[in-house]
Design an enzyme around this catalytic site. Sequence first.
Site, PDB file in Angstrom:
ATOM      1  N   THR A 195       0.810  -1.218   0.000  1.00  0.00           N
ATOM      2  CA  THR A 195       0.000   0.000   0.000  1.00  0.00           C
ATOM      3  C   THR A 195       0.846   1.271   0.000  1.00  0.00           C
ATOM      4  O   THR A 195       0.329   2.349  -0.295  1.00  0.00           O
ATOM      5  CB  THR A 195      -0.932   0.012   1.227  1.00  0.00           C
ATOM      6  OG1 THR A 195      -0.135  -0.189   2.405  1.00  0.00           O
ATOM      7  CG2 THR A 195      -1.962  -1.106   1.146  1.00  0.00           C
ATOM      8  N   ASP A 250       3.179 -10.712  15.431  1.00  0.00           N
ATOM      9  CA  ASP A 250       3.498  -9.334  15.062  1.00  0.00           C
ATOM     10  C   ASP A 250       2.167  -8.583  15.002  1.00  0.00           C
ATOM     11  O   ASP A 250       1.403  -8.756  14.055  1.00  0.00           O
ATOM     12  CB  ASP A 250       4.200  -9.331  13.694  1.00  0.00           C
ATOM     13  CG  ASP A 250       4.656  -7.940  13.279  1.00  0.00           C
ATOM     14  OD1 ASP A 250       4.504  -6.992  14.068  1.00  0.00           O
ATOM     15  OD2 ASP A 250       5.158  -7.803  12.150  1.00  0.00           O
ATOM     16  N   ASN A 281       6.083  -2.577  17.245  1.00  0.00           N
ATOM     17  CA  ASN A 281       6.962  -1.408  17.199  1.00  0.00           C
ATOM     18  C   ASN A 281       6.619  -0.538  18.421  1.00  0.00           C
ATOM     19  O   ASN A 281       5.755  -0.907  19.229  1.00  0.00           O
ATOM     20  CB  ASN A 281       6.841  -0.660  15.857  1.00  0.00           C
ATOM     21  CG  ASN A 281       5.405  -0.224  15.561  1.00  0.00           C
ATOM     22  OD1 ASN A 281       4.661   0.133  16.483  1.00  0.00           O
ATOM     23  ND2 ASN A 281       5.013  -0.261  14.298  1.00  0.00           N
ATOM     24  N   HIS A 291       7.772 -13.147  36.539  1.00  0.00           N
ATOM     25  CA  HIS A 291       7.239 -12.138  35.613  1.00  0.00           C
ATOM     26  C   HIS A 291       8.006 -10.817  35.597  1.00  0.00           C
ATOM     27  O   HIS A 291       7.440  -9.778  35.272  1.00  0.00           O
ATOM     28  CB  HIS A 291       5.748 -11.881  35.904  1.00  0.00           C
ATOM     29  CG  HIS A 291       4.887 -13.071  35.632  1.00  0.00           C
ATOM     30  ND1 HIS A 291       3.848 -13.070  34.739  1.00  0.00           N
ATOM     31  CD2 HIS A 291       4.929 -14.339  36.119  1.00  0.00           C
ATOM     32  CE1 HIS A 291       3.290 -14.257  34.696  1.00  0.00           C
ATOM     33  NE2 HIS A 291       3.925 -15.055  35.538  1.00  0.00           N
ATOM     34  N   GLY A 332       8.255  -3.594   4.447  1.00  0.00           N
ATOM     35  CA  GLY A 332       8.517  -5.021   4.618  1.00  0.00           C
ATOM     36  C   GLY A 332       9.601  -5.328   5.633  1.00  0.00           C
ATOM     37  O   GLY A 332       9.876  -6.494   5.910  1.00  0.00           O
ATOM     38  N   THR A 333      10.226  -4.280   6.214  1.00  0.00           N
ATOM     39  CA  THR A 333      11.305  -4.559   7.175  1.00  0.00           C
ATOM     40  C   THR A 333      10.759  -5.275   8.416  1.00  0.00           C
ATOM     41  O   THR A 333      11.401  -6.179   8.941  1.00  0.00           O
ATOM     42  CB  THR A 333      12.021  -3.264   7.606  1.00  0.00           C
ATOM     43  OG1 THR A 333      11.034  -2.309   7.990  1.00  0.00           O
ATOM     44  CG2 THR A 333      12.851  -2.694   6.476  1.00  0.00           C
ATOM     45  N   ASP A 343       8.235  -7.282   8.512  1.00  0.00           N
ATOM     46  CA  ASP A 343       7.927  -8.666   8.135  1.00  0.00           C
ATOM     47  C   ASP A 343       9.205  -9.495   8.016  1.00  0.00           C
ATOM     48  O   ASP A 343       9.242 -10.664   8.399  1.00  0.00           O
ATOM     49  CB  ASP A 343       7.149  -8.685   6.816  1.00  0.00           C
ATOM     50  CG  ASP A 343       5.910  -7.803   6.870  1.00  0.00           C
ATOM     51  OD1 ASP A 343       5.127  -7.949   7.831  1.00  0.00           O
ATOM     52  OD2 ASP A 343       5.723  -6.958   5.976  1.00  0.00           O
TER      53      ASP A 343
END
Lengths: 378, 378
Positions: free
Chosen positions: B52, B122, B154, B234, B252-253, B255
């Site tokens: 896109t 992700d 991210n 934890h 795409g980085t 992915d």
Amino acid sequence: MNSQPPVPETSVLAVASHVVSGHVGNKIAIFVLQSLGCDAAALNTVQFSNHTGYGRVKGTKLAAQEITDLWDGLKQSHLDSFDMMLSGYVPGAAGVEAVGRIAKELKAGAASKPGSFFWVLDPVMGDNGKIYVAEDVVPAYQSLIHHADLILPNQFEAELLSGVGITDSASLERAIEVLHDTYNIPHIVITSVSLPIRSASQTPSSTRPTSPTQSQLPTMPTMSVVGSTRTSDHKPRLFTIQFPVFDAYFSGTGDMFAALMVVRMREAVAYSDIDSTQHTASWLSPDDVAPTDLPLARAAEKVLASMHEILARTCEQMPSALSAAITRLATRRGVGEDVVRAESETMHLLKSQAAELKLARNLGCLREPTIEYRAEKM
Amino acid sequence: MNSQPPVPETSVLAVASHVVSGHVGNKIAIFVLQSLGCDAAALNTVQFSNHTGYGRVKGTKLAAQEITDLWDGLKQSHLDSFDMMLSGYVPGAAGVEAVGRIAKELKAGAASKPGSFFWVLDPVMGDNGKIYVAEDVVPAYQSLIHHADLILPNQFEAELLSGVGITDSASLERAIEVLHDTYNIPHIVITSVSLPIRSASQTPSSTRPTSPTQSQLPTMPTMSVVGSTRTSDHKPRLFTIQFPVFDAYFSGTGDMFAALMVVRMREAVAYSDIDSTQHTASWLSPDDVAPTDLPLARAAEKVLASMHEILARTCEQMPSALSAAITRLATRRGVGEDVVRAESETMHLLKSQAAELKLARNLGCLREPTIEYRAEKM
């Protein structure tokens, strides 16, 4: 393993089926193309859970209009420039026509620069005397193939396209003549010929094998590919390569063959002694090139070498893969393995899985195979 | 290049987008997984002509039911056995829930054999303060992430999931604590942290870099990944890896990062000195393993090494790729190159194409990268 790819930069549009699990169609073609260094675009004509050989499958097919839309999407973003195209399974005659329009547009765009576009067409229609696509797909391919540069029919598909029943060497030659002459197809490889094909070296007084490796062939059943690049006056230049076949049923071998042919044909032409070939329309070799010296023959030798190594590795692993699948299923169900083994439909599924081609861990077989089976003049 | 794959036999189900042309989503993940030796199943959630970022795209999305159907297709053929799962972009909340159900079924099936299934999630939702999916996708992920073994948000996605605004090292740590504690997530890597992160070695009196290579960092802008594997109570075990960033926009980085993490995490755990980890649920390391000795840290170092090499090669080739694309388009249209260069929308398309990640001809960067950037304790 050499880290240099075997071909110069090559962009390929591959149009074929996609399966989530397993290795047929674009699922195998894209990996072959990429792992040999091509920039591969993947237009997936279907998305199925698995290949149809399992007997059960779920998923969706693209309508012809959806194929055209994706192509329009590439065009509007200027992503429609390709050195080669590979087309495989397309569902339905309208889909085949849509794919044909893509190839014709690419060909027209490359007309001013001979040799800058090459279409490898695998006319997926059937096998062993049986058509497994809709009947109108056959005439759809017949009206398209004269645009292709290289076609890769199996023996039955060659009969369907040429209208010649293939029963012996003479009728096989006749079928290839028709494809070269009537349909003007530059290069043909018939991928699975089960007839006894006699090479020129096998005269009645000289039937001994031509290499030590080929002397081992009698221990396994063999098949042949038969290929030809036409001369300027549309005459065949026939060669054959005999290779041993494994006693197992694999799916995706035709797709692997086609993708490897794309790469190895490009390699053979790009690094040929005759530099002009790659700048000649359809990469036609000069008339004085002998059948066994054709780039097509060189390419087919390497392709069969990779195929043989991948199939050998797959065969080696089949018993343990099957056994592991049986154990896994029995454990999951909490039953004995004998229960699973007694279910013939289940065993068919597990055997189909165990026979999936093993590519990802055998990259060396794809990139640097050892050539054992050589092309011979027919 | 070594012909042996870096991981033992590993079957991975990858669920993400597919593009015909270019390298994002499954188009990049499947090649990364396969070329590193995994048997990768590819469930494509969309088929678009291109990513896109071009600003123009055609293609189709799968409905949630179609995702479920493909999974049912795998199950009915006993093809639903996987060692790992990687999930990336899924269109819509219903689709995310459908993918979540697949992961939960795989997890439940592996419950009796700890460590036999590992889900890398992700959570594709947005970047740089902007959500680019439907609003209801965020709560869909929030209700799923406690089933994941490793999440790769991210910085912005980490804020969305944790509810903690990340403005400095302290709030970053707090976000990771929340994800470990509230959501019980075993492993976290935040993939693009633009804050100045201070490693433990960088005390006010000791700010010099820890290796000769890292001493070169000041010449390029840097970013960090921040990772942590939780302890049995934890608590975070935080590490950071600082790496230089290229002055270009790539798609795409994320992915590529995720697919490489699947492989390298598997490798780090399978060949770890501590053999028990791979048989422990979620591959949790014993509490006495230091942050920089975690398999997660080892894996992230190798992933960033491959990423850096691939991005460097892509950058090197961008000017010539762009120039070739301009020439090609100008020739085709029969206009001067200056005409093409003057069209800002066209140039955006051609620049997007030139910035596509160059993987197929750089297999060595994926398989055998040179590690330059090391994990440091935070």
